[in-house]
Design a protein around this motif. Structure first.
Motif, PDB file in Angstrom:
ATOM      1  N   LYS A 178      40.206  42.899  43.928  1.00  0.00           N
ATOM      2  CA  LYS A 178      40.800  42.854  45.268  1.00  0.00           C
ATOM      3  C   LYS A 178      41.730  44.053  45.503  1.00  0.00           C
ATOM      4  O   LYS A 178      41.620  44.752  46.519  1.00  0.00           O
ATOM      5  CB  LYS A 178      41.568  41.548  45.460  1.00  0.00           C
ATOM      6  CG  LYS A 178      42.240  41.387  46.821  1.00  0.00           C
ATOM      7  CD  LYS A 178      42.909  40.015  46.919  1.00  0.00           C
ATOM      8  CE  LYS A 178      43.545  39.814  48.296  1.00  0.00           C
ATOM      9  NZ  LYS A 178      44.645  40.767  48.563  1.00  0.00           N
ATOM     10  N   LEU A 179      42.643  44.280  44.565  1.00  0.00           N
ATOM     11  CA  LEU A 179      43.619  45.360  44.733  1.00  0.00           C
ATOM     12  C   LEU A 179      42.946  46.737  44.728  1.00  0.00           C
ATOM     13  O   LEU A 179      43.310  47.620  45.508  1.00  0.00           O
ATOM     14  CB  LEU A 179      44.678  45.289  43.625  1.00  0.00           C
ATOM     15  CG  LEU A 179      45.626  44.093  43.683  1.00  0.00           C
ATOM     16  CD1 LEU A 179      46.484  44.022  42.420  1.00  0.00           C
ATOM     17  CD2 LEU A 179      46.519  44.183  44.915  1.00  0.00           C
ATOM     18  N   TYR A 180      41.973  46.895  43.849  1.00  0.00           N
ATOM     19  CA  TYR A 180      41.272  48.185  43.769  1.00  0.00           C
ATOM     20  C   TYR A 180      40.497  48.451  45.052  1.00  0.00           C
ATOM     21  O   TYR A 180      40.541  49.555  45.607  1.00  0.00           O
ATOM     22  CB  TYR A 180      40.331  48.198  42.566  1.00  0.00           C
ATOM     23  CG  TYR A 180      39.599  49.511  42.386  1.00  0.00           C
ATOM     24  CD1 TYR A 180      40.163  50.546  41.650  1.00  0.00           C
ATOM     25  CD2 TYR A 180      38.340  49.716  42.962  1.00  0.00           C
ATOM     26  CE1 TYR A 180      39.500  51.753  41.488  1.00  0.00           C
ATOM     27  CE2 TYR A 180      37.674  50.922  42.812  1.00  0.00           C
ATOM     28  CZ  TYR A 180      38.250  51.937  42.078  1.00  0.00           C
ATOM     29  OH  TYR A 180      37.593  53.126  41.934  1.00  0.00           O
ATOM     30  N   THR A 181      39.785  47.449  45.536  1.00  0.00           N
ATOM     31  CA  THR A 181      39.003  47.592  46.767  1.00  0.00           C
ATOM     32  C   THR A 181      39.898  47.914  47.960  1.00  0.00           C
ATOM     33  O   THR A 181      39.522  48.674  48.855  1.00  0.00           O
ATOM     34  CB  THR A 181      38.197  46.310  47.050  1.00  0.00           C
ATOM     35  OG1 THR A 181      37.350  46.029  45.924  1.00  0.00           O
ATOM     36  CG2 THR A 181      37.349  46.454  48.296  1.00  0.00           C
ATOM     37  N   GLU A 204      40.218  35.168  36.771  1.00  0.00           N
ATOM     38  CA  GLU A 204      41.313  35.333  37.739  1.00  0.00           C
ATOM     39  C   GLU A 204      41.872  36.755  37.677  1.00  0.00           C
ATOM     40  O   GLU A 204      42.149  37.366  38.730  1.00  0.00           O
ATOM     41  CB  GLU A 204      42.421  34.322  37.451  1.00  0.00           C
ATOM     42  CG  GLU A 204      43.521  34.328  38.507  1.00  0.00           C
ATOM     43  CD  GLU A 204      44.556  33.239  38.277  1.00  0.00           C
ATOM     44  OE1 GLU A 204      45.614  33.310  38.910  1.00  0.00           O
ATOM     45  OE2 GLU A 204      44.299  32.315  37.458  1.00  0.00           O
ATOM     46  N   ASP A 205      42.029  37.292  36.471  1.00  0.00           N
ATOM     47  CA  ASP A 205      42.525  38.661  36.319  1.00  0.00           C
ATOM     48  C   ASP A 205      41.568  39.659  36.965  1.00  0.00           C
ATOM     49  O   ASP A 205      41.996  40.585  37.673  1.00  0.00           O
ATOM     50  CB  ASP A 205      42.696  39.006  34.841  1.00  0.00           C
ATOM     51  CG  ASP A 205      43.805  38.208  34.192  1.00  0.00           C
ATOM     52  OD1 ASP A 205      44.689  37.728  34.929  1.00  0.00           O
ATOM     53  OD2 ASP A 205      43.790  38.078  32.955  1.00  0.00           O
ATOM     54  N   LEU A 206      40.277  39.473  36.718  1.00  0.00           N
ATOM     55  CA  LEU A 206      39.280  40.387  37.268  1.00  0.00           C
ATOM     56  C   LEU A 206      39.224  40.300  38.791  1.00  0.00           C
ATOM     57  O   LEU A 206      39.044  41.312  39.470  1.00  0.00           O
ATOM     58  CB  LEU A 206      37.901  40.085  36.675  1.00  0.00           C
ATOM     59  CG  LEU A 206      37.718  40.455  35.195  1.00  0.00           C
ATOM     60  CD1 LEU A 206      36.366  39.965  34.691  1.00  0.00           C
ATOM     61  CD2 LEU A 206      37.838  41.960  35.000  1.00  0.00           C
ATOM     62  N   LEU A 260      33.906  49.859  42.656  1.00  0.00           N
ATOM     63  CA  LEU A 260      33.952  48.982  41.498  1.00  0.00           C
ATOM     64  C   LEU A 260      33.124  47.728  41.744  1.00  0.00           C
ATOM     65  O   LEU A 260      33.214  47.101  42.806  1.00  0.00           O
ATOM     66  CB  LEU A 260      35.401  48.590  41.210  1.00  0.00           C
ATOM     67  CG  LEU A 260      35.674  47.766  39.943  1.00  0.00           C
ATOM     68  CD1 LEU A 260      35.241  48.551  38.706  1.00  0.00           C
ATOM     69  CD2 LEU A 260      37.149  47.432  39.862  1.00  0.00           C
ATOM     70  N   SER A 261      32.303  47.372  40.778  1.00  0.00           N
ATOM     71  CA  SER A 261      31.496  46.155  40.868  1.00  0.00           C
ATOM     72  C   SER A 261      31.703  45.355  39.587  1.00  0.00           C
ATOM     73  O   SER A 261      31.244  45.748  38.517  1.00  0.00           O
ATOM     74  CB  SER A 261      30.010  46.515  41.039  1.00  0.00           C
ATOM     75  OG  SER A 261      29.222  45.342  41.098  1.00  0.00           O
ATOM     76  N   LEU A 262      32.447  44.271  39.694  1.00  0.00           N
ATOM     77  CA  LEU A 262      32.801  43.476  38.517  1.00  0.00           C
ATOM     78  C   LEU A 262      32.022  42.177  38.470  1.00  0.00           C
ATOM     79  O   LEU A 262      31.736  41.564  39.510  1.00  0.00           O
ATOM     80  CB  LEU A 262      34.304  43.163  38.526  1.00  0.00           C
ATOM     81  CG  LEU A 262      35.243  44.359  38.403  1.00  0.00           C
ATOM     82  CD1 LEU A 262      36.684  43.904  38.560  1.00  0.00           C
ATOM     83  CD2 LEU A 262      35.055  45.063  37.069  1.00  0.00           C
ATOM     84  N   ASN A 263      31.716  41.782  37.255  1.00  0.00           N
ATOM     85  CA  ASN A 263      31.084  40.477  37.039  1.00  0.00           C
ATOM     86  C   ASN A 263      32.205  39.453  36.871  1.00  0.00           C
ATOM     87  O   ASN A 263      32.816  39.353  35.806  1.00  0.00           O
ATOM     88  CB  ASN A 263      30.191  40.529  35.789  1.00  0.00           C
ATOM     89  CG  ASN A 263      29.546  39.188  35.486  1.00  0.00           C
ATOM     90  OD1 ASN A 263      29.470  38.323  36.368  1.00  0.00           O
ATOM     91  ND2 ASN A 263      29.081  39.010  34.256  1.00  0.00           N
ATOM     92  N   LEU A 264      32.495  38.703  37.936  1.00  0.00           N
ATOM     93  CA  LEU A 264      33.601  37.747  37.901  1.00  0.00           C
ATOM     94  C   LEU A 264      33.151  36.480  37.179  1.00  0.00           C
ATOM     95  O   LEU A 264      32.730  35.491  37.766  1.00  0.00           O
ATOM     96  CB  LEU A 264      34.057  37.432  39.335  1.00  0.00           C
ATOM     97  CG  LEU A 264      34.467  38.655  40.156  1.00  0.00           C
ATOM     98  CD1 LEU A 264      34.896  38.246  41.542  1.00  0.00           C
ATOM     99  CD2 LEU A 264      35.598  39.393  39.452  1.00  0.00           C
ATOM    100  N   ARG A 265      33.283  36.522  35.869  1.00  0.00           N
ATOM    101  CA  ARG A 265      32.817  35.418  35.021  1.00  0.00           C
ATOM    102  C   ARG A 265      33.701  34.188  35.196  1.00  0.00           C
ATOM    103  O   ARG A 265      34.857  34.281  35.591  1.00  0.00           O
ATOM    104  CB  ARG A 265      32.850  35.860  33.544  1.00  0.00           C
ATOM    105  CG  ARG A 265      32.119  37.156  33.291  1.00  0.00           C
ATOM    106  CD  ARG A 265      32.327  37.610  31.868  1.00  0.00           C
ATOM    107  NE  ARG A 265      33.738  37.792  31.533  1.00  0.00           N
ATOM    108  CZ  ARG A 265      34.180  38.737  30.719  1.00  0.00           C
ATOM    109  NH1 ARG A 265      33.322  39.580  30.190  1.00  0.00           N
ATOM    110  NH2 ARG A 265      35.454  38.841  30.440  1.00  0.00           N
TER     111      ARG A 265
END
Length: 250
Positions: A140-143, A133-135, A122-127
Motif C-alpha cells: 500500500k505505502l509503496y504504491t 499484514e506486513d506485506l 511492485l507485485s507482491l504475493n500477499l500470502r
C-alpha cells in the motif's frame, strides 16, 4: 595547490564520476570511516544539484552584476582593485568556482531522468500467513509513493526474508527516491546476477548515474540492454543512449 582546494576537487571528482574504479573504492571506503567526509559529499552534491536546477538564472544574474560593477570601476587602476577586492567579486568568484566543473555541461543536458523514470511496479504475493499484514502495508505505502515511510518496513522484512528479490528492487527505488544513491546502486548491483531482475537493475542504475551526471557509468549499464533485443527496457535504453550520445556530440 592548497590541501583544502585539493580536498574539494577530490570530492567533486567523485561526485562527477571521474575517478578510476580503484580511486572510487578507496574514496567510498574513506567515507565509511569518516562521517564528516560523508556529510561533506552529501552537502556538496546538494549544492551541485541546486546550481544545476536554476544555474542558468543565477549565472546570468551574477554576470549582469559583474558587468554592472565593471562599468562603475573601469577607471580604477589594476593595483587599486587588487588591494580592495569588492565583496560582490568575492561572492561571484565563489559561485563560479563551485559551478565551473559542471554548470556549463549540466545546462546543456535535457532532464533525461524525468523523461524516462517510472518507479518499479511492485507485485507482491500477499500470502495468508504471519507476513501477510506486513506485506499488505508495504504494498500500500509503496504504491502510494510514500517511499520514506515504507523504506524501513522493507528493510525490516528483508532482514527476515533476504531472498525476496522484488522487494530488494523496491528498496532500491526507495533509496533512489530518498536520494541515498550509493545505497541504491549497491542494492541494484546485487540484483544484476538475478536472471529475472538483472535488466531492471541495470536500467535503474543507469538512471541513477545520469542523475549524478556520471554519463560513462550510465552508458556501461545501458549497453547490455541495447545489445540484447529481448531485454527489458531495450527500446527505452536504445533511445536514452542515443540522447546521451547526441548531447555529448558523438
Amino acid at each position: 595547490m592548497s590541501k583544502k582546494k585539493d580536498h574539494f576537487e577530490q570530492i567533486d571528482t567523485y561526485i562527477l564520476g571521474q575517478m578510476s574504479d580503484e580511486q572510487k573504492n578507496q574514496f567510498e571506503e574513506a567515507m565509511k570511516n569518516d562521517i564528516a567526509l560523508k556529510n561533506e559529499v552529501s552537502l556538496r552534491r546538494d549544492m551541485m544539484q541546486g546550481i544545476k536546477i536554476d544555474g542558468r538564472k543565477k549565472l546570468k544574474q551574477t554576470l549582469e552584476e559583474i558587468h554592472h560593477q565593471k562599468d562603475r570601476t573601469t577607471e580604477k587602476s589594476i593595483a587599486s582593485r587588487q588591494r580592495t577586492l569588492p565583496t560582490w567579486l568575492v561572492a561571484a568568484s565563489i559561485v563560479l568556482l563551485l559551478s565551473v566543473t559542471f554548470l556549463w555541461n549540466s545546462l546543456k543536458q535535457p532532464n533525461l531522468v524525468k523523461s524516462y523514470y517510472q518507479p518499479y511496479e511492485l507485485s507482491l504475493n500477499l500470502r495468508s500467513d504471519d507476513s501477510a499484514e506486513d506485506l499488505a502495508t508495504i504494498d500500500k505505502l509503496y504504491t502510494e509513493g510514500d517511499y520514506s515511510t515504507v523504506q524501513p518496513l522493507i528493510e525490516a522484512y528483508l532482514n527476515k526474508n533476504p531472498n525476496q528479490k522484488t522487494l530488494q528492487l523496491a528498496l532500491a527505488i526507495c533509496q533512489f527516491e530518498t536520494k541515498e544513491y550509493e545505497k541504491a546502486l549497491n542494492t541494484l548491483q546485487s540484483l544484476e546476477s538475478d536472471p529475472f531482475l538483472k535488466d531492471q537493475a541495470r536500467w535503474y542504475a543507469a538512471l541513477i548515474y545520469i542523475d549524478e551526471n556520471n554519463r560513462s557509468e550510465a552508458i556501461k549499464k545501458l549497453n547490455p540492454l541495447v545489445e540484447d533485443t529481448k531485454s527489458d527496457h531495450h527500446e527505452e535504453a536504445k533511445r536514452l543512449l542515443g540522447e546521451i550520445e547526441k548531447v555529448e556530440g558523438r
